[in-house]
Scaffold this active site. Structure first.
Site, PDB file in Angstrom:
ATOM      1  N   GLU A 123     -86.251 -55.160  81.270  1.00 39.08           N
ATOM      2  CA  GLU A 123     -86.043 -53.946  80.470  1.00 39.08           C
ATOM      3  C   GLU A 123     -84.809 -54.000  79.584  1.00 39.08           C
ATOM      4  OE1 GLU A 123     -86.498 -50.333  82.713  1.00 39.08           O
ATOM      5  OE2 GLU A 123     -88.603 -50.799  83.140  1.00 39.08           O
ATOM      6  N   HIS A 138     -81.567 -58.840  85.935  1.00 38.22           N
ATOM      7  CA  HIS A 138     -81.913 -57.443  86.213  1.00 38.22           C
ATOM      8  C   HIS A 138     -80.605 -56.642  86.259  1.00 38.22           C
ATOM      9  CE1 HIS A 138     -85.390 -54.846  87.867  1.00 38.22           C
ATOM     10  NE2 HIS A 138     -84.376 -54.026  87.659  1.00 38.22           N
ATOM     11  N   ARG A 190     -91.587 -60.269  93.659  1.00 38.75           N
ATOM     12  CA  ARG A 190     -90.688 -60.372  92.499  1.00 38.75           C
ATOM     13  C   ARG A 190     -89.287 -59.951  92.924  1.00 38.75           C
ATOM     14  NH1 ARG A 190     -90.251 -56.401  87.198  1.00 38.75           N
ATOM     15  NH2 ARG A 190     -88.119 -57.091  86.768  1.00 38.75           N
ATOM     16  N   GLU A 226     -94.016 -53.691  86.808  1.00 40.82           N
ATOM     17  CA  GLU A 226     -93.481 -52.531  87.546  1.00 40.82           C
ATOM     18  C   GLU A 226     -94.343 -51.312  87.262  1.00 40.82           C
ATOM     19  OE1 GLU A 226     -89.454 -51.074  87.153  1.00 40.82           O
ATOM     20  OE2 GLU A 226     -88.639 -53.092  87.245  1.00 40.82           O
ATOM     21  N   ASN A 242     -94.400 -49.537  83.312  1.00 44.83           N
ATOM     22  CA  ASN A 242     -94.725 -48.189  82.839  1.00 44.83           C
ATOM     23  C   ASN A 242     -94.699 -47.182  83.973  1.00 44.83           C
ATOM     24  OD1 ASN A 242     -97.333 -46.162  82.475  1.00 44.83           O
ATOM     25  ND2 ASN A 242     -96.020 -46.299  80.681  1.00 44.83           N
ATOM     26  N   TYR A 293     -94.354 -43.389  82.776  1.00 44.85           N
ATOM     27  CA  TYR A 293     -94.676 -42.076  82.194  1.00 44.85           C
ATOM     28  C   TYR A 293     -95.022 -42.204  80.711  1.00 44.85           C
ATOM     29  CZ  TYR A 293     -89.780 -42.903  81.068  1.00 44.85           C
ATOM     30  OH  TYR A 293     -88.610 -43.493  80.669  1.00 44.85           O
TER      31      TYR A 293
HETATM   32  C1  NOJ Z   1     -86.987 -49.727  85.937  1.00 45.53           C
HETATM   33  C2  NOJ Z   1     -86.091 -50.784  86.516  1.00 45.53           C
HETATM   34  O1  NOJ Z   1     -86.449 -52.083  86.169  1.00 45.53           O
HETATM   35  C3  NOJ Z   1     -85.896 -50.648  88.011  1.00 45.53           C
HETATM   36  O2  NOJ Z   1     -84.699 -51.278  88.312  1.00 45.53           O
HETATM   37  C4  NOJ Z   1     -85.912 -49.185  88.395  1.00 45.53           C
HETATM   38  O3  NOJ Z   1     -85.521 -48.980  89.705  1.00 45.53           O
HETATM   39  C5  NOJ Z   1     -87.299 -48.659  88.177  1.00 45.53           C
HETATM   40  N1  NOJ Z   1     -87.717 -48.900  86.814  1.00 45.53           N
HETATM   41  C6  NOJ Z   1     -87.460 -47.167  88.507  1.00 45.53           C
HETATM   42  O4  NOJ Z   1     -86.636 -46.409  87.709  1.00 45.53           O
END
Ligand code: NOJ
Length: 470
Positions: free
Chosen positions: A197, A152, A108, A382, A324, A326
């Site tokens: 996100e 992103h 990805r 992720e 996810n 935490y």
């Molecule tokens: C969320 C994000 O999508 C990614 O860019 C980031 O590095 C990781 N999680 C870890 O924080």
């Protein structure tokens, strides 16, 4: 040294090192195999353009809001910037060979919007198109399936100058970018993620100003939410129109919200926080509208909603990307609008290098929660952990990361076995990279990077994956 079997892959003058695991797997660990997840389960690594590519102003690339933000004083820890980072722009070929060697079949990555369209719209940067063509072709040569994320977080600065995500024109700008990606890469790329996100980039970037572009305020927050939700669906429609047999998702940050006490006040606080953290972008896409009933302040979104938008927010995604790390334990509190605060982790809690509490059962709980939505599939797009890595005799025994991944995977499997339709797992991340405002300190990779020499060292977690996936 003699117990470690070093292998050096020389390619383009670069060396990758990895060692046989210096750990022995216990019997239960040996019994935990990928076959438990089924043959069609997808295993991959997740990365993003801004965090890995470097080459920030090379070959005609335009400036992104993150370039601008990271170059400002005091925004990023230790004044790090992602100008070079892992230099994936030049090293993609050896990196993808390494990925193949680790037995991963899915990669990805994201497309840098300003590398393709330096001004955000209009003139196309042919060098940018060539670069992604090379990356995609290299994936295919290495028998790796490319998974492309359109956005992103690296918005072209030229668009931020026209108010970025707070300007409704972004739906048009984003559509142009999405169409370009679909037409240029859709012949070979079948797996697409529209946004990464949106909760994070709107809240951190347009509400509290901790991330690029550093804006603060309720109006910029609410407008960016609505425009991102519109783009999420619009991007899906465009990929569907131009890419044959596309498999389309969007990647949502999710965290199970646990009330600290079983009292109604705590439960109400948890419910409000759940709206922002978990429900804000999936529910409008599913045609359920914004979850205003459980968080009345969201009614203020009406100011930005135009007739017909409810329809435009919907898109029938093939999968939802769930990310996810935490669980959040919450209590009533002073954070505006949600009136809830996060509890500090307890003293004996295990924390990652981000200060996040390791909470593997949280992924099970959030998967069960998402499993109730009428979504076709869920893919973990992720999950992973940053821990301080120590190099000993040129290898990295990252036991904590291996344990983290194993425990989270066990909980994913539990949810899957209970009927949640989960069809893939992408670890964050492949090679240590630029962790936004935290700079290079937190290392999330299963491959270590020396940012001075660009030497990669496969950590034991990478070797664990290689064994697990073989
Ligand atoms: C969320 C994000 O999508 C990614 O860019 C980031 O590095 C990781 N999680 C870890 O924080």
């Amino acid at each position: 040294m003699n117990r470690s079997d070093f292998l050096k892959i020389m390619s383009g003058g670069l060396a990758y090192w990895y060692a046989r695991p210096s750990f022995a797997l216990s019997k239960t660990e040996q019994e935990f195999t990928k076959s438990l997840f089924g043959n069609s389960f997808e295993w991959g690594v997740a990365t993003s353009a801004f965090q890995c590519e470097g080459a920030w102003d090379v070959d005609g690339k335009g400036e992104s809001i993150w370039d601008r933000f990271a170059h400002k004083k005091g925004k990023i820890k230790d004044q790090n910037s992602s100008d070079v980072s892992c230099d994936f722009y030049h090293l993609y070929n050896t990196d993808l060979k390494l990925l193949k060697d680790l037995n991963f079949k899915n990669f990805r990555f994201s497309i840098s919007w300003p590398r393709l369209l330096p001004m955000g719209t209009g003139t196309i940067n042919a060098n940018g198109v060539d670069f992604y063509n090379r990356v995609i072709d290299s994936c295919i040569d290495n028998n790796i399936e490319p998974w492309v994320c359109l956005y992103h977080w690296d918005l072209p600065q030229a668009l931020e100058e026209q108010s970025g995500w707070t300007n409704r024109d972004i739906v048009r700008w984003f559509a142009e970018f999405a169409e370009l990606c679909a037409k240029k890469f859709g012949d070979r790329v079948k797996n697409w993620l529209v946004l990464n996100e949106p909760v994070a980039f709107t809240t951190l970037g347009y509400f509290i100003g901790m991330h690029a572009p550093g804006r603060i305020g309720i109006n910029s927050y609410l407008s960016s939410i609505h425009h991102a939700a519109l783009c999420q669906a619009e991007g899906g429609r465009i990929i569907r129109e131009y890419v044959q047999d596309a498999h389309i998702g969007t990647a949502l940050s999710c965290a199970f919200i646990e009330p600290h006490k079983a009292k109604p006040r705590f439960q109400r606080a948890a419910k409000r926080l759940d709206v922002i953290m978990n429900r804000l972008f999936i529910e409008p896409a599913l045609g359920m509208g914004y979850p205003t009933d459980d968080l009345p302040f969201l009614r203020k979104l009406e100011k930005f909603i135009e007739p017909g938008d409810e329809e435009k927010l919907k898109f029938d995604f093939d999968f939802i990307g769930l990310q996810n790390y935490y669980t959040i334990v919450t209590k009533p509190g002073m954070v505006p609008f949600v009136w809830a605060n996060k509890m500090k982790p307890s003293e004996n809690a295990e924390l990652t290098d981000m200060g996040w509490e390791v909470s593997p059962d949280g992924i099970y709980k959030i998967l069960k929660q998402f499993g109730k939505y009428p979504v076709k599939e869920i893919i973990i797009t992720e999950n992973g952990a940053a821990f301080p890595d120590v190099i000993t005799n040129a290898h990295i025994a990252d036991k904590q990361r291996i344990k983290f991944i194993q425990e989270y995977l066990k909980n994913i499997l539990k949810a899957k076995n209970e009927g949640v339709r989960i069809s893939g797992y992408f670890v964050w991340t492949f090679i240590d990279n630029f962790e936004w405002k935290e700079g290079f300190r937190p290392r999330f990779g299963i491959v270590y990077n020396d940012f001075n020499t660009q030497k990669r060292i496969v950590k034991n977690s990478g070797i664990w994956f290689k064994e697990f996936l073989k």
